[in-house]
Design an enzyme around this catalytic site. Structure first.
Site, PDB file in Angstrom:
ATOM      1  N   ASP A  12       0.738  -1.234   0.197  1.00  0.00           N
ATOM      2  CA  ASP A  12       0.040  -0.249  -0.037  1.00  0.00           C
ATOM      3  C   ASP A  12       1.174   1.134  -0.088  1.00  0.00           C
ATOM      4  O   ASP A  12       1.458   1.690   1.274  1.00  0.00           O
ATOM      5  CB  ASP A  12      -0.974  -0.084   1.206  1.00  0.00           C
ATOM      6  CG  ASP A  12      -1.743   1.152   1.466  1.00  0.00           C
ATOM      7  OD1 ASP A  12      -2.404   1.412   2.630  1.00  0.00           O
ATOM      8  OD2 ASP A  12      -1.871   1.783   0.384  1.00  0.00           O
ATOM      9  N   ASP A  34      -1.797   5.752  -5.079  1.00  0.00           N
ATOM     10  CA  ASP A  34      -2.396   4.946  -4.049  1.00  0.00           C
ATOM     11  C   ASP A  34      -2.648   3.240  -4.301  1.00  0.00           C
ATOM     12  O   ASP A  34      -3.553   3.053  -4.826  1.00  0.00           O
ATOM     13  CB  ASP A  34      -3.223   5.342  -3.463  1.00  0.00           C
ATOM     14  CG  ASP A  34      -3.578   4.776  -1.822  1.00  0.00           C
ATOM     15  OD1 ASP A  34      -4.367   4.972  -1.108  1.00  0.00           O
ATOM     16  OD2 ASP A  34      -3.076   3.606  -1.695  1.00  0.00           O
TER      17      ASP A  34
END
Ligand SMILES: O=C(CN1CCCCC1)Nc1ccc2c(c1)OCO2
Length: 325
Positions: free
Chosen positions: A30, A215
């Protein structure tokens, strides 16, 4: 050295096998956060379910971080918290010998039910690491000095597995120009300017949010609310559904191509309209992969965009690059 880890795509996330103290877990890589946390044997058995749970007592290289704790809340409202230690973390060949590993003693329900991931590996900047009393480095920051090049790349695919590589840019993975833009890491994200967008090939200036983050941990493409509204104004039969949590439209609708500017240079990264639908929500209704960011000042460029490109995250000069593939 070079490292590659092949994440297993599972609709909305990319998981990669990570070895911690000799125990292998599938972690969600992430770039939008900076904590490395794992399901642990300290969780209740009902929370552990089918997940792999890290057991520090079974690692001969585990070192406690007495008195330290962590607690994280993600933009989607999910969260986790627990205690901290250090261990050997290895991904596809690169090893961080004393990496901070965050042991979950509490996880929110969406993590329990997401049986595909056994925790997260944050690839953002450690200024947003949540460990108290002192934030700790991410895996990437730990191995950075040892890498041939201070980079990692993400080559996410829709159906097939994607690949993260640390320490090198595999130029055979992309075609044409790598469009590089400076990153402002002051908020802890891979954040860059983005002030324009395109719908069906026509470019518009964005009057709202002027930055975006890359992201990999977010499935959708969350743009300024005005931009989302302008996009769905061109999708026949679309509507903003509170029950669905965003814009939906008839699965038969014609969806235009959508593009977002990467940096102020002018490069518009485009998603074909045919790749914008994220999910069917029943009765012939589809949920769009482009959604509003709920009014936040930052746009969130997640997998719906990133899987169209080859992405380069450069921790040396703090830049973000994407190229067609
Ligand atoms: O929370 C996330 C991604 N997050 C990554 C780690 C696992 C849990 C999900 N994305 C997100 C970020 C900002 C948001 C949002 C969602 O919804 C509205 O704003």
């Amino acid at each position: 050295g070079e490292v590659s880890a092949t994440p297993e795509p599972n609709e909305s996330e990319y998981l990669s096998p990570v070895s911690i103290g000799g125990q292998t877990l599938n972690l969600d890589f992430d770039t939008g956060s900076a904590d490395l946390w794992v399901f642990s044997t300290s969780l209740s058995s009902s929370s552990i379910g089918q997940h792999a749970a890290f057991d520090p007592s079974k690692s001969s290289t585990w070192e406690d971080y007495p008195g330290a704790s962590w607690q994280i809340m993600y933009g989607d409202g999910s969260g986790a918290s627990g205690t901290v230690g250090f261990d050997v973390v290895e991904i596809g060949g690169a090893t961080a010998s004393r990496q901070a590993v965050e042991i979950a003693t509490k996880v929110s329900s969406s993590f329990v039910s997401d049986e595909n991931n056994d925790g997260l590996l944050g690839l953002g900047f450690s200024k947003i690491n949540t460990i108290e009393p002192q934030p700790q480095k991410t895996f990437f920051e730990s191995i950075l000095p040892k890498l041939d090049q201070p980079v990692f790349t993400a080559d996410l695919e829709d159906d097939a597995a994607g690949t993260y590589e640390f320490g090198r840019i595999d130029t055979t993975k992309y075609t044409g120009t790598l469009h590089v833009t400076p990153v402002d890491s002051s908020n802890g994200f891979w954040e860059f300017a983005s002030t324009a967008y395109s719908i069906g090939g026509t470019t518009y200036q964005n009057s709202g949010a002027s930055t975006a983050i890359a992201d990999t941990g977010t499935s959708l493409l969350l743009v300024d609310d005005n931009v989302a509204q302008a996009f769905y104004a061109q999708v026949q039969g679309s509507q903003l559904s509170r029950t669905a949590g965003g814009y939906v439209y008839p699965c038969s609708a014609q969806v235009p191509d959508f593009g977002v500017q990467i940096g102020s240079s002018g490069f518009i990264a485009t998603i074909p309209g045919s790749d914008i639908t994220f999910a069917e929500v029943g009765q012939g209704t589809c949920f769009g992969g482009v959604q509003g960011n709920g009014g936040g000042g930052i746009q969130i460029f997640g997998d719906v965009l990133l899987k169209q490109y080859f992405a380069v995250f450069n921790g040396g000069n703090e830049s973000f690059g994407i190229a067609a593939k």
